[in-house]
Structure formats: structure tokens, C-alpha cells
Design an enzyme around this catalytic site. Structure first.
Site, mmCIF file in Angstrom:
data_model
loop_
_atom_site.group_PDB
_atom_site.id
_atom_site.type_symbol
_atom_site.label_atom_id
_atom_site.label_comp_id
_atom_site.label_asym_id
_atom_site.label_seq_id
_atom_site.Cartn_x
_atom_site.Cartn_y
_atom_site.Cartn_z
ATOM 1 C CB THR A 24 36.991 43.696 35.331
ATOM 2 O OG1 THR A 24 35.790 44.467 35.332
ATOM 3 C CG2 THR A 24 37.228 43.111 33.952
ATOM 4 C CG ASP A 25 40.218 44.467 39.831
ATOM 5 O OD1 ASP A 25 40.271 45.300 38.898
ATOM 6 O OD2 ASP A 25 41.227 43.904 40.289
ATOM 7 C CD GLN A 26 36.173 49.575 43.522
ATOM 8 O OE1 GLN A 26 37.182 49.701 44.220
ATOM 9 N NE2 GLN A 26 35.006 50.118 43.831
ATOM 10 C CB VAL A 29 42.875 44.022 36.454
ATOM 11 C CG1 VAL A 29 43.663 42.735 36.377
ATOM 12 C CG2 VAL A 29 43.726 45.209 36.008
#
Length: 152
Positions: A24-26, A29
Site C-alpha cells: 500500500t501507499d501512504q 491504497v
């Protein structure tokens, strides 16, 4: 019923994956490129379910399946700890070219129904160790034909 017969009856194979935090990203997601990795998980599982495997194809048949095209359509985000299902099917096979189709869904839970996250397709070409195009080994092409055009 054999694995291949089950695959023929369903028309696709399901691979289940739990989204890891590292994917996931920050924003929490799943990063878009991870779907391509999940496509590969589905594709390898699909070929294994056919009773074949990449390692044997590479070592004994001097054949590799190189990706030459990928498409992905993102419909909804996947998030950390979601259980996802990659549904893989054979979209086509002709000569040295083979195509797979994928649907990635969030598994149904007590709180929500199943949700389509991404649809995609990969196109591959069979090459030898020198990256020269070659025909699909016969035992693979025979099974691909059987899946695409089952006899009743």
C-alpha cells in the site's frame, strides 16, 4: 474430477491473496503495479492447475513465456488486509502467443458483498533462452486448445 476438469467446468481459477502493508501507499491504497504481480500469481496458479509448470517449460522445453502487453482497468481501491481473489482465465492461444484475462475482486465479508477492483489482460509470446520467438511446446498448446475448445 481432475484439476483440469474442474478448471474446464469453472472456466477460471481463483487465487486468494491477503493485501500486505508493504503493497500500500501512504493513503493505505494498494499501489497500482501490485496488480501486475497478482496477475502473475493467478497465471502461475492457472498453469499449475492445468498440470503444467513454468520451471519444467523453461528447463526441459527451452521455452519461456515473455510478457509483451499488459492492460489493467482499475475500478475500486484495495486496502491493507483486504482478502482479494484473482480470477484467471485463458483468453486465447495461437502459435507462440497466449493471452490471459484477470478479474481482481475484494472477497465478500460480513460487512460487504464482493467488489470488482480491477480487470486486466496479459499477452505473452513464447521465446527460447536467446529471446528468439518459437512455437509453444506441443503439450502446452494441446492443453490450451482443450481449454479454449473443450470437446463435449
Amino acid at each position: 474430477m481432475t484439476s483440469l476438469e474442474k478448471l474446464l467446468a469453472r472456466g477460471y481459477l481463483e487465487s486468494r491473496i491477503r493485501v500486505r502493508y508493504a503493497e500500500t501507499d501512504q493513503m493505505g491504497v494498494v499501489y497500482h503495479a501490485n496488480y501486475l504481480i497478482w496477475f502473475e500469481v493467478g497465471r502461475v496458479d492457472y498453469i499449475r492447475e492445468m498440470g503444467l509448470d513454468y520451471r519444467t517449460m523453461e528447463q526441459e522445453e527451452n521455452s519461456m513465456i515473455a510478457v509483451i502487453e499488459v492492460s489493467a482497468r482499475y475500478k475500486a481501491p484495495a486496502r491493507y488486509d483486504d482478502e482479494i481473489i484473482v480470477r484467471t482465465s485463458l483468453a486465447g492461444a495461437r502459435g507462440p502467443v497466449v493471452r490471459f484475462r484477470y478479474s481482481v475482486v475484494r472477497a465478500a465479508s460480513e460487512k460487504a458483498d464482493e467488489l470488482l477492483l480491477c480487470e486486466g489482460e496479459t499477452t505473452h509470446i513464447v521465446v527460447d533462452r536467446n529471446m528468439k520467438k518459437r512455437e509453444m511446446p506441443e503439450k502446452y498448446s494441446k492443453l490450451f486448445r482443450e481449454i479454449l475448445h473443450p470437446t463435449s
